[in-house]
Design a protein around this motif. Structure first.
Motif, PDB file in Angstrom:
ATOM      1  N   ASN A   1       0.840  -1.177   0.000  1.00  0.00           N
ATOM      2  CA  ASN A   1       0.000   0.000   0.000  1.00  0.00           C
ATOM      3  C   ASN A   1       0.891   1.248   0.000  1.00  0.00           C
ATOM      4  O   ASN A   1       1.616   1.499   0.963  1.00  0.00           O
ATOM      5  CB  ASN A   1      -0.891  -0.059   1.238  1.00  0.00           C
ATOM      6  N   PRO A   2       0.830   2.050  -1.049  1.00  0.00           N
ATOM      7  CA  PRO A   2       1.727   3.206  -1.138  1.00  0.00           C
ATOM      8  C   PRO A   2       1.453   4.279  -0.083  1.00  0.00           C
ATOM      9  O   PRO A   2       2.380   4.950   0.379  1.00  0.00           O
ATOM     10  CB  PRO A   2       1.487   3.767  -2.533  1.00  0.00           C
ATOM     11  N   VAL A   3       0.216   4.441   0.331  1.00  0.00           N
ATOM     12  CA  VAL A   3      -0.094   5.451   1.356  1.00  0.00           C
ATOM     13  C   VAL A   3       0.566   5.051   2.680  1.00  0.00           C
ATOM     14  O   VAL A   3       1.186   5.879   3.362  1.00  0.00           O
ATOM     15  CB  VAL A   3      -1.620   5.603   1.515  1.00  0.00           C
ATOM     16  N   THR A   4       0.458   3.778   3.036  1.00  0.00           N
ATOM     17  CA  THR A   4       1.096   3.284   4.262  1.00  0.00           C
ATOM     18  C   THR A   4       2.604   3.445   4.180  1.00  0.00           C
ATOM     19  O   THR A   4       3.248   3.858   5.147  1.00  0.00           O
ATOM     20  CB  THR A   4       0.729   1.806   4.497  1.00  0.00           C
ATOM     21  N   TYR A   5       3.167   3.136   3.017  1.00  0.00           N
ATOM     22  CA  TYR A   5       4.606   3.273   2.821  1.00  0.00           C
ATOM     23  C   TYR A   5       5.061   4.710   3.096  1.00  0.00           C
ATOM     24  O   TYR A   5       6.000   4.947   3.852  1.00  0.00           O
ATOM     25  CB  TYR A   5       4.977   2.859   1.387  1.00  0.00           C
ATOM     26  N   PHE A   6       4.393   5.674   2.481  1.00  0.00           N
ATOM     27  CA  PHE A   6       4.804   7.063   2.653  1.00  0.00           C
ATOM     28  C   PHE A   6       4.540   7.568   4.073  1.00  0.00           C
ATOM     29  O   PHE A   6       5.298   8.381   4.590  1.00  0.00           O
ATOM     30  CB  PHE A   6       4.128   7.958   1.611  1.00  0.00           C
ATOM     31  N   LEU A   7       3.502   7.057   4.720  1.00  0.00           N
ATOM     32  CA  LEU A   7       3.241   7.435   6.104  1.00  0.00           C
ATOM     33  C   LEU A   7       4.345   6.923   7.026  1.00  0.00           C
ATOM     34  O   LEU A   7       4.822   7.661   7.912  1.00  0.00           O
ATOM     35  CB  LEU A   7       1.894   6.871   6.541  1.00  0.00           C
ATOM     36  N   ILE A   8       4.757   5.680   6.831  1.00  0.00           N
ATOM     37  CA  ILE A   8       5.838   5.118   7.640  1.00  0.00           C
ATOM     38  C   ILE A   8       7.130   5.895   7.388  1.00  0.00           C
ATOM     39  O   ILE A   8       7.857   6.240   8.326  1.00  0.00           O
ATOM     40  CB  ILE A   8       6.038   3.624   7.334  1.00  0.00           C
ATOM     41  N   MET A   9       7.412   6.185   6.133  1.00  0.00           N
ATOM     42  CA  MET A   9       8.630   6.943   5.816  1.00  0.00           C
ATOM     43  C   MET A   9       8.592   8.342   6.418  1.00  0.00           C
ATOM     44  O   MET A   9       9.598   8.843   6.920  1.00  0.00           O
ATOM     45  CB  MET A   9       8.817   7.026   4.292  1.00  0.00           C
ATOM     46  N   LEU A  10       7.424   8.986   6.389  1.00  0.00           N
ATOM     47  CA  LEU A  10       7.284  10.312   6.971  1.00  0.00           C
ATOM     48  C   LEU A  10       7.521  10.273   8.475  1.00  0.00           C
ATOM     49  O   LEU A  10       8.242  11.111   9.028  1.00  0.00           O
ATOM     50  CB  LEU A  10       5.890  10.867   6.674  1.00  0.00           C
ATOM     51  N   LEU A  11       6.946   9.281   9.150  1.00  0.00           N
ATOM     52  CA  LEU A  11       7.125   9.172  10.595  1.00  0.00           C
ATOM     53  C   LEU A  11       8.580   8.853  10.955  1.00  0.00           C
ATOM     54  O   LEU A  11       9.109   9.390  11.936  1.00  0.00           O
ATOM     55  CB  LEU A  11       6.180   8.114  11.163  1.00  0.00           C
ATOM     56  N   ALA A  12       9.223   7.987  10.175  1.00  0.00           N
ATOM     57  CA  ALA A  12      10.632   7.675  10.425  1.00  0.00           C
ATOM     58  C   ALA A  12      11.509   8.911  10.195  1.00  0.00           C
ATOM     59  O   ALA A  12      12.445   9.175  10.965  1.00  0.00           O
ATOM     60  CB  ALA A  12      11.085   6.521   9.535  1.00  0.00           C
ATOM     61  N   TYR A  72      10.930  -0.160  14.358  1.00  0.00           N
ATOM     62  CA  TYR A  72       9.507  -0.074  14.024  1.00  0.00           C
ATOM     63  C   TYR A  72       9.297   0.351  12.578  1.00  0.00           C
ATOM     64  O   TYR A  72       8.394  -0.152  11.906  1.00  0.00           O
ATOM     65  CB  TYR A  72       8.815   0.877  15.000  1.00  0.00           C
ATOM     66  N   ALA A  73      10.132   1.248  12.099  1.00  0.00           N
ATOM     67  CA  ALA A  73      10.028   1.661  10.700  1.00  0.00           C
ATOM     68  C   ALA A  73      10.371   0.499   9.776  1.00  0.00           C
ATOM     69  O   ALA A  73       9.646   0.213   8.815  1.00  0.00           O
ATOM     70  CB  ALA A  73      10.947   2.849  10.431  1.00  0.00           C
ATOM     71  N   TRP A  74      11.470  -0.187  10.069  1.00  0.00           N
ATOM     72  CA  TRP A  74      11.904  -1.283   9.210  1.00  0.00           C
ATOM     73  C   TRP A  74      10.901  -2.435   9.216  1.00  0.00           C
ATOM     74  O   TRP A  74      10.539  -2.964   8.160  1.00  0.00           O
ATOM     75  CB  TRP A  74      13.283  -1.772   9.652  1.00  0.00           C
ATOM     76  N   GLN A  75      10.439  -2.832  10.406  1.00  0.00           N
ATOM     77  CA  GLN A  75       9.480  -3.933  10.482  1.00  0.00           C
ATOM     78  C   GLN A  75       8.178  -3.590   9.768  1.00  0.00           C
ATOM     79  O   GLN A  75       7.623  -4.419   9.045  1.00  0.00           O
ATOM     80  CB  GLN A  75       9.189  -4.285  11.944  1.00  0.00           C
ATOM     81  N   SER A  76       7.704  -2.375   9.952  1.00  0.00           N
ATOM     82  CA  SER A  76       6.461  -1.972   9.295  1.00  0.00           C
ATOM     83  C   SER A  76       6.612  -1.923   7.783  1.00  0.00           C
ATOM     84  O   SER A  76       5.730  -2.365   7.044  1.00  0.00           O
ATOM     85  CB  SER A  76       6.004  -0.608   9.823  1.00  0.00           C
ATOM     86  N   LEU A  77       7.748  -1.394   7.315  1.00  0.00           N
ATOM     87  CA  LEU A  77       7.981  -1.354   5.866  1.00  0.00           C
ATOM     88  C   LEU A  77       8.115  -2.754   5.283  1.00  0.00           C
ATOM     89  O   LEU A  77       7.576  -3.040   4.206  1.00  0.00           O
ATOM     90  CB  LEU A  77       9.235  -0.532   5.559  1.00  0.00           C
ATOM     91  N   MET A  78       8.825  -3.626   5.974  1.00  0.00           N
ATOM     92  CA  MET A  78       8.971  -5.010   5.494  1.00  0.00           C
ATOM     93  C   MET A  78       7.625  -5.720   5.444  1.00  0.00           C
ATOM     94  O   MET A  78       7.305  -6.400   4.470  1.00  0.00           O
ATOM     95  CB  MET A  78       9.942  -5.790   6.385  1.00  0.00           C
TER      96      MET A  78
END
Length: 139
Positions: A1-12, A72-78
């Motif tokens: 999901n690209p929205v989730t990806y960018f949200l995780i990246m933004l938070l990281a 948390y960023a890495w696990q969520s992105l993976m």
């Protein structure tokens, strides 16, 4: 999901920026600040579970996997990338992250960044008490 990806990246990114701001408030030279932030992030990298899976950590060091925000960023992105198909599930099992809650990871990242920003504000107030009190009285 690209929205989730960018949200995780933004938070990281927000967590990293908050850490850099907190360190820069406490050192006199920006080069030393860059070195300190790089050193902290470098120490966190082996602990996040990519280089060494958490079950291979010595028992006295297992707690260290939950400290870095990178975890948390890495696990969520993976999990966001590899969940859903069989080969992706094998990758998640290899890294011991087959049951990651992405929403929880994002909330942890948000919490980390808010706590670090809070400490930055406290540092600013403690380092400049007269200046901050004048600004608070003026507003």
């Amino acid at each position: 999901n690209p929205v989730t990806y960018f949200l995780i990246m933004l938070l990281a990114l927000w967590c990293g920026e908050a850490l850099a701001m907190l360190v820069s408030l406490n050192v006199k030279n920006y080069i030393i600040g860059i070195i300190v932030v790089s050193g902290v992030c470098g120490c966190f990298m082996p602990l996040m579970g990519f280089m060494v899976v958490p079950s291979k950590f010595p028992k006295w060091l297992r707690w260290a996997n939950v400290v870095p925000f990178h975890t948390y960023a890495w696990q969520s992105l993976m999990f966001n990338e590899f969940s859903g198909d069989e080969s992706g599930h094998n990758v998640l099992e290899l890294y011991e992250i087959e049951d990651v809650d992405v929403g929880r990871g994002m909330f942890v990242l948000l919490g980390y960044s808010l706590v670090i920003h809070f400490f930055s504000i406290v540092t600013l107030i403690l380092k400049n008490p007269r200046r901050m009190s004048r600004k608070l009285k003026a507003s």
